[in-house]
Scaffold this active site. Sequence first.
Site, PDB file in Angstrom:
ATOM      1  N   ASP A  64     -11.105  -6.238   6.669  1.00 30.29           N
ATOM      2  CA  ASP A  64     -10.045  -5.345   6.185  1.00 30.29           C
ATOM      3  C   ASP A  64     -10.543  -4.556   4.965  1.00 30.29           C
ATOM      4  OD1 ASP A  64      -7.023  -4.549   6.116  1.00 30.29           O
ATOM      5  OD2 ASP A  64      -7.458  -5.257   4.083  1.00 30.29           O
ATOM      6  N   ILE A  90       0.831  -1.207   0.000  1.00 34.55           N
ATOM      7  CA  ILE A  90       0.000   0.000   0.000  1.00 34.55           C
ATOM      8  C   ILE A  90       0.865   1.256   0.000  1.00 34.55           C
ATOM      9  CG2 ILE A  90      -0.262   0.186   2.514  1.00 34.55           C
ATOM     10  CD1 ILE A  90      -2.982   0.852  -0.154  1.00 34.55           C
ATOM     11  N   LYS A 134      -5.839   2.764   7.312  1.00 37.72           N
ATOM     12  CA  LYS A 134      -7.024   2.126   7.898  1.00 37.72           C
ATOM     13  C   LYS A 134      -6.770   0.626   8.067  1.00 37.72           C
ATOM     14  CE  LYS A 134      -8.357  -0.253   4.206  1.00 37.72           C
ATOM     15  NZ  LYS A 134      -8.568  -1.715   4.226  1.00 37.72           N
ATOM     16  N   SER A 192      11.100  -0.724   6.966  1.00 35.52           N
ATOM     17  CA  SER A 192      10.444  -2.008   6.717  1.00 35.52           C
ATOM     18  C   SER A 192      11.354  -3.093   7.248  1.00 35.52           C
ATOM     19  CB  SER A 192      10.188  -2.220   5.222  1.00 35.52           C
ATOM     20  OG  SER A 192      11.410  -2.378   4.534  1.00 35.52           O
ATOM     21  N   ARG A 193      10.778  -4.239   7.531  1.00 38.98           N
ATOM     22  CA  ARG A 193      11.594  -5.347   8.036  1.00 38.98           C
ATOM     23  C   ARG A 193      12.619  -5.807   7.014  1.00 38.98           C
ATOM     24  NH1 ARG A 193       7.055  -9.388  10.369  1.00 38.98           N
ATOM     25  NH2 ARG A 193       6.081  -8.697   8.433  1.00 38.98           N
TER      26      ARG A 193
END
Length: 309
Positions: free
Chosen positions: A167, A14, A89, A36-37
């Site tokens: 979701d 996203i 969201k 980010s990982r």
Amino acid sequence: MKPIRIAIIGYGKIATDQHVPSIEANPRFELVATSSRSGQGVGQKFTDWRELIDKVDGLEAVAITTPPEPRYAIARECIQAGLHCLLEKPPTVGLSEIADLDCLAQGKGVTLFTTWHAQHHSTVETAAKALAGKRIASMQILWHEDVNKWHPDQQWIWEAGGFGVFDPGINAFSIASKIFPGSLFVQSADLSVPADAQTAIAADVRFYSPEADGPLAASLDWRRTEGEEWTIAIEAADGTKVRLEEGGARLILDGEVSVDSGAGEYPDIYRTFVDLIDERRSLVDVAPLRLVADCLLVGSRKIVDAVHS
């Protein structure tokens, strides 16, 4: 005017598809870092979000686009560091968490923005105006899509706190709560839960409202494979007919068709974020999350086929 230095925490699909291009197209922002990982991203790249907020010079704002479960802890530390926060969201996994963040942001004098991208179609605003003050005869929400298309190989959606079909379904609820002319409550919900998951793959929801005289229902389903159906059809007691299609981007109002003429969902989100920061205020809308929570509180569960073979 100096651009607002912003970072993205949780650089994934996203963020790549929506947040990065929207930020880069807005001259009021400068995207300076991501975390980010995997270490992938743009600008300064971090694998540890705490390191990002500690080490990026002049950082003023963050967009938190991680899965829902860790957002509360991340947002709390960002607010305490004096950063304006935009939350993808759903903003958190629970209502108490977002209430706490709202209070904390007010105390620190920073902006907290709960984003509901489906509300940012100009057609949604037009629909809300058309229904304002009217009694409702019926509402039918159909939100059907293929989970394997939109969440390929993502396990978190099936775990507790992952929301499952809610979701995407919360997008429908965000539109409904925006355009419905009055209070909307969950009466019942039938939740279809895969045998190997903690969250629902489908849900049939019935609502009620003091402003309605007829049936109000939603069908959410992640098992559709022949294309998406994201529609909300509402008929008012005076005969006004509103139908939003394509996730809210297309409106049919009493037979007249119009399409979203605004900047687009995410560009409009970042336009709003700028305004909120400039005005030193927050926008915290929990109505869609509350509807999901009520579905889970009153819902009955039915076990269906496993999602993993």
